[in-house]
Scaffold this motif. Structure first.
Motif, mmCIF file in Angstrom:
data_model
loop_
_atom_site.group_PDB
_atom_site.id
_atom_site.type_symbol
_atom_site.label_atom_id
_atom_site.label_comp_id
_atom_site.label_asym_id
_atom_site.label_seq_id
_atom_site.Cartn_x
_atom_site.Cartn_y
_atom_site.Cartn_z
ATOM 1 N N SER A 167 0.895 19.227 -19.101
ATOM 2 C CA SER A 167 -0.260 18.517 -19.825
ATOM 3 C C SER A 167 -0.201 18.246 -21.453
ATOM 4 C CB SER A 167 -1.753 19.604 -19.742
ATOM 5 O OG SER A 167 -2.046 19.609 -18.345
ATOM 6 N N THR A 168 0.598 19.079 -21.847
ATOM 7 C CA THR A 168 0.948 19.056 -23.447
ATOM 8 C C THR A 168 2.031 18.029 -23.400
ATOM 9 O OG1 THR A 168 0.444 21.454 -23.854
ATOM 10 C CG2 THR A 168 2.066 20.066 -25.345
ATOM 11 N N GLY A 169 3.074 17.989 -22.604
ATOM 12 C CA GLY A 169 3.845 16.969 -22.695
ATOM 13 C C GLY A 169 3.309 15.563 -22.302
ATOM 14 N N CYS A 170 2.552 15.535 -21.579
ATOM 15 C CA CYS A 170 1.815 14.100 -21.058
ATOM 16 C C CYS A 170 1.014 13.667 -22.131
ATOM 17 C CB CYS A 170 0.969 14.189 -19.775
ATOM 18 S SG CYS A 170 1.977 14.336 -18.349
ATOM 19 N N VAL A 171 0.010 14.563 -22.803
ATOM 20 C CA VAL A 171 -0.537 14.103 -24.102
ATOM 21 C C VAL A 171 0.243 13.535 -25.108
ATOM 22 C CG1 VAL A 171 -2.181 15.194 -26.047
ATOM 23 C CG2 VAL A 171 -2.419 15.787 -23.438
ATOM 24 N N LEU A 172 1.425 14.291 -25.374
ATOM 25 C CA LEU A 172 2.340 13.764 -26.475
ATOM 26 C C LEU A 172 2.730 12.499 -25.960
ATOM 27 C CD1 LEU A 172 4.239 17.020 -27.313
ATOM 28 C CD2 LEU A 172 2.590 16.123 -28.592
ATOM 29 N N TYR B 150 0.394 9.933 -26.561
ATOM 30 C CA TYR B 150 0.039 9.743 -28.136
ATOM 31 C C TYR B 150 1.093 8.884 -28.845
ATOM 32 C CZ TYR B 150 -1.284 10.927 -32.777
ATOM 33 O OH TYR B 150 -1.816 10.537 -34.214
ATOM 34 N N GLY B 151 2.229 9.229 -28.303
ATOM 35 C CA GLY B 151 3.493 8.549 -29.085
ATOM 36 C C GLY B 151 3.625 7.105 -28.413
ATOM 37 N N GLU B 152 2.933 6.556 -27.506
ATOM 38 C CA GLU B 152 3.104 5.183 -26.832
ATOM 39 C C GLU B 152 2.775 4.099 -27.836
ATOM 40 O OE1 GLU B 152 3.911 2.026 -23.886
ATOM 41 O OE2 GLU B 152 4.510 4.067 -24.361
ATOM 42 N N VAL B 153 3.743 3.103 -27.982
ATOM 43 C CA VAL B 153 3.433 2.257 -28.767
ATOM 44 C C VAL B 153 2.615 1.013 -28.525
ATOM 45 C CG1 VAL B 153 4.664 0.378 -30.263
ATOM 46 C CG2 VAL B 153 5.816 2.349 -29.711
ATOM 47 N N HIS B 154 2.492 0.646 -27.127
ATOM 48 C CA HIS B 154 1.945 -0.478 -26.627
ATOM 49 C C HIS B 154 0.780 0.519 -25.685
ATOM 50 C CE1 HIS B 154 3.940 -3.545 -28.617
ATOM 51 N NE2 HIS B 154 5.079 -3.040 -27.929
ATOM 52 N N PHE B 155 -0.363 1.017 -25.842
ATOM 53 C CA PHE B 155 -1.174 1.729 -25.400
ATOM 54 C C PHE B 155 -2.330 0.890 -24.850
ATOM 55 C CE2 PHE B 155 -4.937 4.104 -24.514
ATOM 56 C CZ PHE B 155 -4.361 5.289 -23.689
ATOM 57 N N ILE C 147 10.309 3.116 -26.577
ATOM 58 C CA ILE C 147 9.770 4.716 -26.575
ATOM 59 C C ILE C 147 10.159 5.243 -27.643
ATOM 60 C CG2 ILE C 147 10.194 4.922 -23.841
ATOM 61 C CD1 ILE C 147 12.892 5.952 -24.677
ATOM 62 N N THR C 148 9.511 6.081 -28.356
ATOM 63 C CA THR C 148 9.521 6.834 -29.517
ATOM 64 C C THR C 148 10.025 8.428 -29.220
ATOM 65 O OG1 THR C 148 7.169 7.748 -29.432
ATOM 66 C CG2 THR C 148 7.423 5.677 -30.211
ATOM 67 N N ALA C 149 10.321 8.856 -30.250
ATOM 68 C CA ALA C 149 10.920 10.250 -30.372
ATOM 69 C C ALA C 149 9.774 11.152 -29.905
ATOM 70 C CB ALA C 149 11.330 10.782 -31.632
ATOM 71 N N LEU C 150 8.701 10.884 -30.148
ATOM 72 C CA LEU C 150 7.574 11.672 -29.742
ATOM 73 C C LEU C 150 7.526 11.768 -28.291
ATOM 74 C CD1 LEU C 150 5.278 13.903 -30.575
ATOM 75 C CD2 LEU C 150 3.836 11.788 -30.773
ATOM 76 N N GLN C 151 7.402 10.536 -27.627
ATOM 77 C CA GLN C 151 7.368 10.525 -26.211
ATOM 78 C C GLN C 151 8.538 11.064 -25.738
ATOM 79 O OE1 GLN C 151 6.876 6.045 -26.061
ATOM 80 N NE2 GLN C 151 5.409 6.642 -24.434
ATOM 81 N N VAL C 152 9.791 11.128 -26.256
ATOM 82 C CA VAL C 152 10.711 11.745 -25.641
ATOM 83 C C VAL C 152 10.682 13.195 -25.556
ATOM 84 C CG1 VAL C 152 13.431 12.207 -25.816
ATOM 85 C CG2 VAL C 152 12.565 9.868 -26.064
ATOM 86 N N PHE C 153 10.315 13.697 -26.868
ATOM 87 C CA PHE C 153 10.099 15.261 -26.730
ATOM 88 C C PHE C 153 9.043 15.700 -25.789
ATOM 89 C CE2 PHE C 153 7.555 18.610 -28.983
ATOM 90 C CZ PHE C 153 8.518 19.517 -28.848
#
Length: 342
Positions: free
Chosen positions: A184-189, A192-197, A318-324
């Protein structure tokens, strides 16, 4: 999902007669050996594919289906997921019946006693959930990137666990709650990091995950004890889903898909549906090789390659936050798969 091998019955004329018994006692179990040999000779040979061959084939089919669908929706400007899904399911319904008559891949269906009551109580509702999952998932591809959708799909185990808790199929424990928290934490991050939401696509994918998780839990409840591999499942569910989709097609997409068929052409439709069906055939051979850990790691590698492929093919960002965040989700996913979800 495990493949079942049909045991052939011995014909009556191959069974030892009463007059043969004395001869059998004097000369040894000669008749029994001959009958066994006859059974082995008549047993259809199973096709086996080594793991190092079928795993790359399955990965290639899975990646190709998703990228091909996205190409049809966006590059060919054919944004009609209900029509495309209906065509896929009709193609699969016909193909499974052809395979049933010409190969041993669908022999597992012969070991399932499919009564009318079981069909109405089990196959129909599960097929409806399957149909909803396919349609909503494909609608998500119209507005979300392939990479973001794959990250959201990591939430599937959490949805399965939550529904299993609700139906009291599983009891929550510290390990399961840790898995839920990680994914859940990973999916939220990742979200949140998605550029084109896009909210619509996000809600469609969330609903698709809920439908798919419900379908899997319903299978466990309603079809307990019945083992269906991907081809046998398609054999039963594809016709149901195709009819359901065909019924809702006029209300959602109308006649527009038929007016715009020239954009894709028959060749694209057939190869697209054939590739989707090939994925299910590859899955049959996949489940017969390798351990759970190997298959899980293969799935993780497939998702990473798919995300990379979407970046290259469609320019997804994709952003670094998404990768993390996705890395955290994958850690929870590996824990879920390797522990059997317990």
């Amino acid at each position: 999902m495990n493949k079942l091998d049909e045991e052939q019955s011995i014909p009556l004329n191959a069974m030892p007669r009463a007059s043969d018994m004395d001869q059998d006692l004097m000369t040894g179990p000669r008749i029994e050996v001959k009958v066994a040999d006859a059974r082995l000779a008549s047993q259809p040979k199973k096709i086996t594919i080594p793991g190092f061959v079928i795993i790359p084939i399955w990965m290639a089919c899975s990646i190709s289906v998703i990228l091909y669908n996205t190409f049809v929706f966006k590059s060919l400007d054919f944004p009609y997921p209900v029509f495309l899904t209906t065509f896929h399911l009709a193609f699969s319904a016909v193909s499974t019946r052809i395979l049933q008559r010409t190969t041993t891949l669908v022999d597992g269906a012969k070991d399932i006693e499919m009564t009318r009551d079981r069909w109405v109580r089990s196959i129909l509702p599960i097929g409806a959930l399957f149909s909803g999952s396919l349609i909503l998932s494909n609608y998500a591809y119209l507005s979300l990137s392939v990479s973001f959708i794959q990250m959201l799909k990591a939430f599937n185990p959490v949805a399965i666990l939550l529904i299993s808790f609700a139906f009291k199929i599983q009891e929550p424990n510290a390990r399961l709650m840790a898995i839920v928290g990680l994914i859940s934490t990973g999916c939220v991050l990742a979200a949140y990091g998605e550029v084109h939401f896009e909210l619509f696509g996000f809600l469609c994918q969330c609903a698709a995950i809920a439908f798919e998780a419900s379908r899997l839990v319903m299978i466990q409840i309603l079809l307990h004890g019945l083992k269906m591999d991907p081809i046998v499942s398609l054999h039963y569910y594809a016709p149901v889903c195709a009819v359901i989709n065909a019924c809702i097609l006029p209300f959602i997409e109308g006649m527009e898909p038929f007016y715009n068929l020239h954009r894709v052409g028959l060749l694209v439709l057939l190869t697209n549906a054939g590739m989707a069906f090939a994925l299910n055939v590859a899955a049959v051979f996949l489940i017969s090789v390798g351990s759970g850990l190997i298959l899980t790691l293969a799935g993780v590698l497939k998702d990473i390659l798919l995300i990379s492929g979407s970046v290259i093919a469609f320019g997804s960002r994709i952003t670094a936050l998404q990768v993390f965040g996705y890395a955290i989700s994958l850690g929870g996913l590996v824990m879920f798969k390797t522990t059997g979800g317990k």
